[in-house]
Scaffold this active site. Sequence first.
Site, PDB file in Angstrom:
ATOM      1  N   ASP A   1     -25.241 -19.095 -32.188  1.00 38.80           N
ATOM      2  CA  ASP A   1     -25.627 -17.901 -32.478  1.00 38.80           C
ATOM      3  C   ASP A   1     -26.585 -18.151 -33.195  1.00 38.80           C
ATOM      4  O   ASP A   1     -28.161 -17.065 -32.911  1.00 38.80           O
ATOM      5  CB  ASP A   1     -24.930 -17.164 -33.302  1.00 38.80           C
ATOM      6  CG  ASP A   1     -23.694 -16.700 -32.613  1.00 38.80           C
ATOM      7  OD1 ASP A   1     -22.853 -17.580 -31.784  1.00 38.80           O
ATOM      8  OD2 ASP A   1     -22.013 -17.303 -33.759  1.00 38.80           O
ATOM      9  N   ALA A   2     -27.059 -18.312 -34.286  1.00 38.60           N
ATOM     10  CA  ALA A   2     -28.373 -18.365 -35.325  1.00 38.60           C
ATOM     11  C   ALA A   2     -29.411 -19.287 -34.012  1.00 38.60           C
ATOM     12  O   ALA A   2     -30.199 -18.756 -34.148  1.00 38.60           O
ATOM     13  CB  ALA A   2     -28.173 -20.178 -36.214  1.00 38.60           C
TER      14      ALA A   2
END
Length: 341
Positions: A296-297
């Site tokens: 996600d990051a």
Amino acid sequence: MAHEGILLGMGNPLLDISAVVDEEFLHKYGIKLNNAILAEDKHLPMYDELSSKYTVEYIAGGATQNSIKVAQWLLQVPGATSYMGCIGKDKYGEEMKKNSKLAGVNVHYYEDEAAPTGTCAVCVVGGERSLIANLSAANCYKSEHLKRPENWALVEKAKYYYIAGFFLTVSPDSIQLVAEHAAANDKVFMMNLSAPFICEFFKEALDKVLPFMDFVFGNETEARTFAKVHGWETDNVEEIALKISQWPKASGAHKRITVITQGADPVVVAEDGKVKTFPVILLPKEKLVDTNGAGDAFVGGFLSQLVQQKPIEDCVKAGCYASNVIIQRSGCTYPEKPDFA
């Protein structure tokens, strides 16, 4: 430059209940590391067991929300990002609202009267994570909320849209509305394969929206599952990325770019019939805290540069920087200010 509301995310807001557990706990609930699944009845007792037996941290999460928060953190422009999803009217929902506002994201949650805010058990063993999501309220998002004038205004204001594949299990009609708006208005629509089970069990829904995707994100396991489900006789990630990038498109305004991460191995980017690979920032094992939110990051970092129209190399670099920061911390959290140049 990035302006207010340039990036909009939609997804399943979940409160992460994160704990370092032991192999026995994984075995008891039949959990595999590095996997993401939806909770079944057999998993429901684990949420209480986690909070009573282990030291837990509560972190506002959910795949899309994580990416949007990381993009917001790197952009440092108040309200550059917006987000929609469904929470419950409860203390976890209040926690979520507080957390997102602190992160600088303009959240427009749909609040469900009956269902509790969704949670995600994050079980960490040796730095590797497994996710078990109990969607609850997140599962109750309705496209009626999206169509309300104050919410559709966020869609009209945005130039870039990002939705994790997990949202296909909740509101495919909302995704379609945004995808069609993006195609008709020459905007950039992006999704993530998100998990092997999305590629397998939501194949039709994924295939229906794929022509609208200008960027497809995923990791190597998801890419291989996608290939297998579509009967492609290969597990070569570069080849698969290329084939996904060449899938027919609904609008000709943008070419499709596929971006596949492979943990510590290079990031694969396929566009224009060519594949490029980019090395990631390697981290000594002793510095790894947990891999939750790493993917996600990466996407959040990538998006932070993309909305500023930076070249793909810079987008990947920011993605690698963001995931490197996140895996050295518990959950998808980050220091107050980024030091990405």
